[in-house]
Design an enzyme around this catalytic site. Sequence first.
Site, PDB file in Angstrom:
ATOM      1  N   GLY A 129       0.824  -1.208   0.000  1.00 52.89           N
ATOM      2  CA  GLY A 129       0.000   0.000   0.000  1.00 52.89           C
ATOM      3  C   GLY A 129       0.856   1.254   0.000  1.00 52.89           C
ATOM      4  O   GLY A 129       0.949   1.947   1.031  1.00 52.89           O
ATOM      5  N   TYR A 130       1.477   1.547  -1.124  1.00 54.65           N
ATOM      6  CA  TYR A 130       2.262   2.779  -1.272  1.00 54.65           C
ATOM      7  C   TYR A 130       1.472   3.801  -2.100  1.00 54.65           C
ATOM      8  O   TYR A 130       1.130   4.864  -1.619  1.00 54.65           O
ATOM      9  CB  TYR A 130       3.602   2.482  -1.983  1.00 54.65           C
ATOM     10  CG  TYR A 130       4.754   2.087  -1.090  1.00 54.65           C
ATOM     11  CD1 TYR A 130       4.563   1.379   0.084  1.00 54.65           C
ATOM     12  CD2 TYR A 130       6.065   2.400  -1.442  1.00 54.65           C
ATOM     13  CE1 TYR A 130       5.638   1.005   0.878  1.00 54.65           C
ATOM     14  CE2 TYR A 130       7.145   2.036  -0.649  1.00 54.65           C
ATOM     15  CZ  TYR A 130       6.932   1.339   0.509  1.00 54.65           C
ATOM     16  OH  TYR A 130       7.996   0.973   1.281  1.00 54.65           O
ATOM     17  N   SER A 131       1.179   3.446  -3.384  1.00 52.38           N
ATOM     18  CA  SER A 131       0.595   4.424  -4.312  1.00 52.38           C
ATOM     19  C   SER A 131      -0.823   4.822  -3.910  1.00 52.38           C
ATOM     20  O   SER A 131      -1.572   4.005  -3.372  1.00 52.38           O
ATOM     21  CB  SER A 131       0.553   3.848  -5.729  1.00 52.38           C
ATOM     22  OG  SER A 131       1.816   3.392  -6.109  1.00 52.38           O
ATOM     23  N   GLU A 246      12.712  -3.372  -4.018  1.00 49.36           N
ATOM     24  CA  GLU A 246      11.740  -3.453  -5.100  1.00 49.36           C
ATOM     25  C   GLU A 246      12.397  -3.109  -6.436  1.00 49.36           C
ATOM     26  O   GLU A 246      12.122  -3.716  -7.461  1.00 49.36           O
ATOM     27  CB  GLU A 246      10.572  -2.477  -4.841  1.00 49.36           C
ATOM     28  CG  GLU A 246       9.516  -2.538  -5.935  1.00 49.36           C
ATOM     29  CD  GLU A 246       8.321  -1.616  -5.676  1.00 49.36           C
ATOM     30  OE1 GLU A 246       8.291  -0.928  -4.643  1.00 49.36           O
ATOM     31  OE2 GLU A 246       7.418  -1.601  -6.527  1.00 49.36           O
ATOM     32  N   THR A 381       8.995   4.367 -12.786  1.00 45.92           N
ATOM     33  CA  THR A 381       8.715   4.520 -14.220  1.00 45.92           C
ATOM     34  C   THR A 381      10.017   4.720 -15.002  1.00 45.92           C
ATOM     35  O   THR A 381      11.058   5.074 -14.425  1.00 45.92           O
ATOM     36  CB  THR A 381       7.799   5.746 -14.500  1.00 45.92           C
ATOM     37  OG1 THR A 381       8.536   6.940 -14.180  1.00 45.92           O
ATOM     38  CG2 THR A 381       6.512   5.687 -13.692  1.00 45.92           C
ATOM     39  N   GLU A 383      10.773   7.115 -16.937  1.00 48.09           N
ATOM     40  CA  GLU A 383      11.243   8.507 -16.838  1.00 48.09           C
ATOM     41  C   GLU A 383      12.003   8.707 -15.527  1.00 48.09           C
ATOM     42  O   GLU A 383      13.040   9.374 -15.485  1.00 48.09           O
ATOM     43  CB  GLU A 383      10.061   9.488 -16.918  1.00 48.09           C
ATOM     44  CG  GLU A 383       9.409   9.595 -18.289  1.00 48.09           C
ATOM     45  CD  GLU A 383       8.493   8.413 -18.611  1.00 48.09           C
ATOM     46  OE1 GLU A 383       8.198   7.613 -17.702  1.00 48.09           O
ATOM     47  OE2 GLU A 383       8.085   8.281 -19.780  1.00 48.09           O
TER      48      GLU A 383
END
Length: 396
Positions: A129-131, A246, A381, A383
Site C-alpha cells: 500500500g504505497y501508491s 523493489e 517509471t 522517466e
Amino acid sequence: MDASLNAEELAFREEVRTFLREKLPKDIHARWLESGKIFPDRDDAVRWQKILHEKGWIAPNWPVEHGGPGWTATQKYIFALETASYGAPPVIPLGLGMVAPVIMKYGTDAQKAHFLPRILATDDYWCQGYSEPGSGSDLASLKTRAQKDGDDYVVNGSKIWTTHAQFADWMFCLVRTSDEPKRQMGITFLLIPMTTPGIEVRPIITLGGHHEVNQVFFDDVRVPQSNRVGPEGEGWTVAKYLLEFERGGNFASGRIALNMARLKRLAQTNGMAAEPDFRRKLAELEIKAETIAISELRMLSKLKTGDNPGVEASIIKLRGSEVNQDVTELAVEAAGLYALPFEQLEQAMGDNRAAVAQTEAEAGVAPRYFNYRANTIFGGTSEVQRGILAKASLGL
Ligand SMILES: Cc1cc2nc3c(=O)[nH]c(=O)nc-3n(C[C@H](O)[C@H](O)[C@H](O)COP(=O)(O)OP(=O)(O)OC[C@H]3O[C@@H](n4cnc5c(N)ncnc54)[C@H](O)[C@@H]3O)c2cc1C
C-alpha cells in the site's frame, strides 16, 4: 556466460534445471505459460512457493540465519535466469522480497519472530500500500491518514494499483501520522491485516482482461500500534529501504529469453520467420537482448565483490522492461488477427477457438502485450529511471 561458470556453478545450473523439470507441477507451468499475467494467481503462487521452500530455495537473498540458502551472487544469477527462461512462475516479491528485508532491519523482535517464518513458508500473502490516486512517483505526497486512538491507529484514505490486494492477508502500508513542513516527515509504516473491518477492495480490470490490481479503501480501520515498523513519523526511511529491494538488483534476461523463444516459435509456426522485414526486427531484438545480458554481467561482477548493484540496476529495469515490451509488440505483429484478445476472437470467429488459435504462444499474445505496458510504470517509471541515470551516471 558459460565460459565464466566454473565446474561447481555448472553443476548447480544442472541441479536447478533438473529441479524445475521434476518439481514444477505441470498444470502450474502450463497455466503460467499461457496466462499473459504479471503474476500467477494466489493458489498457483502458494503451491509453487511452498515447493521452493521445501527445497530451501524460496529466498535466495535472505541471510542464512533467517532461512536463506547462502548462495553466491553467481548462484542467484543462475537461479533467476534458469527459472525465468524455463517459464516457472515468478515468486511473488511482495512478502519475500520487499517487506521481509524491512522487518529484518527495522522490525521488533516480536515482529521478526512472528512474520519472517510465515513469509518464508508463504503462510501469509502480502500486498503493498504505497501508491495513492494522487501519489505515485511523487510518493511523499501521500494523504492516507492514521490518527492515534488508545492503543490503535485509525486509518482513513485510499491506496491504488494494489497488486493482489484481493488475495492478501496483510498489507504493508504508508500512512501520514502528522503534517510537517517537509512532506517526507510525518509518514509511518504500518502492517495492516486485510480482514480488518473498514477495508474495502475494489477490483481494477486491466486492458489484458485480468484482475491483478485494485483500489483499496480504508474507513476508520483500527490498526494496533504494535503493527508499526520503525518509529512513528520515520516511515520514509523505512519506505526508501524497501524500494531498494523493489527496484534494485533484479535480472531481466531470463524473462526476455522466454518471450523471445515464444515469439520465434510463433513466427516459425505461421511462416512470419521467413519474411525478411520480420527477420530484421527479430535480429534487432536479439541485439538489444544481448546488451541487457551484458549489463547483467556487469551488475553481477559488482555483486560478486560485495558492491551495490549501482546504475546497472536502473539500466536493467529501464531497458529490460522496454525490450520485453518490444518482444510482446512483435509477437502481436507475428500473430496478426490471432493476437486479438480471446473474448474478441470468439466474437469475431464464433466459438471454434481451436480452429483459430494455432499455437500455445498465440493464446496469451494480446494479454501479454497489454500487461507488459505496465512494466515501464511499476517499480519506478522509465522517466524516473532516466532521471536516476542522468544524476548517478552522467552527473547531470
Ligand atoms: C500493474 C501495476 C501494478 C502496481 N502495483 C502496485 C502495488 O502493488 N502497490 C503500489 O503501491 N503501487 C503499485 N503500482 C503503482 C506504481 O508504483 C505507480 O503507478 C508508479 O509509481 C507511477 O505512479 P503514477 O501511476 O501515479 O504515475 P505518475 O507518478 O503520476 O506519473 C505520470 C507520468 O509522469 C512521469 N513522471 C512522474 N514524475 C516524474 C519525474 N520526476 N521526472 C520525469 N517524469 C516523471 C511518469 O514517468 C509518468 O509517465 C502499480 C502500477 C501498475 C501499473
